[in-house]
Design a protein around this motif. Sequence first.
Motif, PDB file in Angstrom:
ATOM      1  N   SER A   8       0.751  -1.305   0.052  1.00  0.00           N
ATOM      2  CA  SER A   8       0.210   0.063  -0.034  1.00  0.00           C
ATOM      3  C   SER A   8       0.969   1.322   0.123  1.00  0.00           C
ATOM      4  O   SER A   8       0.275   2.305  -0.194  1.00  0.00           O
ATOM      5  N   THR A  27     -12.900  -2.696   4.559  1.00  0.00           N
ATOM      6  CA  THR A  27     -13.405  -3.383   3.250  1.00  0.00           C
ATOM      7  C   THR A  27     -12.783  -4.403   2.935  1.00  0.00           C
ATOM      8  O   THR A  27     -11.884  -4.933   3.695  1.00  0.00           O
ATOM      9  N   GLU A  29     -10.823  -5.302   0.404  1.00  0.00           N
ATOM     10  CA  GLU A  29      -9.741  -5.181  -0.196  1.00  0.00           C
ATOM     11  C   GLU A  29      -8.724  -5.020   1.324  1.00  0.00           C
ATOM     12  O   GLU A  29      -7.688  -5.585   1.152  1.00  0.00           O
ATOM     13  N   MET A  32      -8.185  -8.387   2.377  1.00  0.00           N
ATOM     14  CA  MET A  32      -7.008  -8.869   1.603  1.00  0.00           C
ATOM     15  C   MET A  32      -5.601  -8.832   1.785  1.00  0.00           C
ATOM     16  O   MET A  32      -4.873  -9.469   1.939  1.00  0.00           O
ATOM     17  N   ARG A  33      -5.505  -7.335   1.851  1.00  0.00           N
ATOM     18  CA  ARG A  33      -3.961  -7.026   2.081  1.00  0.00           C
ATOM     19  C   ARG A  33      -3.475  -7.535   3.401  1.00  0.00           C
ATOM     20  O   ARG A  33      -2.829  -7.907   3.545  1.00  0.00           O
ATOM     21  N   ILE A  78      -3.112  -5.691  -6.219  1.00  0.00           N
ATOM     22  CA  ILE A  78      -4.410  -5.724  -6.470  1.00  0.00           C
ATOM     23  C   ILE A  78      -5.021  -5.367  -7.889  1.00  0.00           C
ATOM     24  O   ILE A  78      -4.340  -4.382  -8.423  1.00  0.00           O
ATOM     25  N   SER A  80      -8.256  -5.780  -9.173  1.00  0.00           N
ATOM     26  CA  SER A  80      -9.431  -5.142  -9.328  1.00  0.00           C
ATOM     27  C   SER A  80     -10.495  -5.463  -7.934  1.00  0.00           C
ATOM     28  O   SER A  80      -9.992  -6.355  -7.328  1.00  0.00           O
ATOM     29  N   THR A  81     -11.480  -4.749  -7.971  1.00  0.00           N
ATOM     30  CA  THR A  81     -12.338  -4.791  -6.575  1.00  0.00           C
ATOM     31  C   THR A  81     -13.777  -4.675  -7.293  1.00  0.00           C
ATOM     32  O   THR A  81     -13.844  -3.879  -7.964  1.00  0.00           O
ATOM     33  N   VAL A  93     -12.248  -9.274  -4.833  1.00  0.00           N
ATOM     34  CA  VAL A  93     -10.965  -8.967  -4.729  1.00  0.00           C
ATOM     35  C   VAL A  93     -10.139  -9.702  -5.858  1.00  0.00           C
ATOM     36  O   VAL A  93      -9.723 -10.860  -5.420  1.00  0.00           O
ATOM     37  N   PHE A  95      -6.455 -10.322  -7.485  1.00  0.00           N
ATOM     38  CA  PHE A  95      -5.048  -9.987  -7.057  1.00  0.00           C
ATOM     39  C   PHE A  95      -3.999 -10.827  -7.450  1.00  0.00           C
ATOM     40  O   PHE A  95      -4.288 -12.059  -8.063  1.00  0.00           O
TER      41      PHE A  95
END
Length: 162
Positions: A8, A27, A29, A32-33, A78, A80-81, A93, A95
Amino acid sequence: MSLCPCGSGLELENCCQPILNGTPAATAEALMRARYSAHVLEAYDFLEESVHSSARKDVDTAKVRRWSDSVVWKGLEILSTEAGGPEDDHGRVSFVARFTINGIEQDMTEDAEFTREDGVWRYLDGQVHGHVTYRRESPKIGRNDPCPCGSGKKYKKCCGAA
């Protein structure tokens, strides 16, 4: 201070660390991160806890730990979301996780499904791209089997010697 492994660009303390410590992700995302960061930081309990209860029975934490310990993580992208925002209940998500295993660089592309459970984002399931199981059309030739070229030699002393 160190940068968060999720890519990020933020400091770990201001990105994934609070989520890994129990603050719910805002979120899909963000979850996921945090899950990627959990692999990098060896926070395996978080990986199990962040899975939806309906899928948790399929999680083998020891197997995840063995695999992840054999990997050198190189980065997360990433792609797309879809949905997965603060007001949504479901999200996807897509990735790419990059890593090296046994000195070989690899990419894993996945479309990950997330849903809220009791108001908290959880990983539900994912579709990994590009992993097709190889199936042989004929039985595997053993080292001590006759060579299929017809020489009369064992495979290991003939065509398998290369």
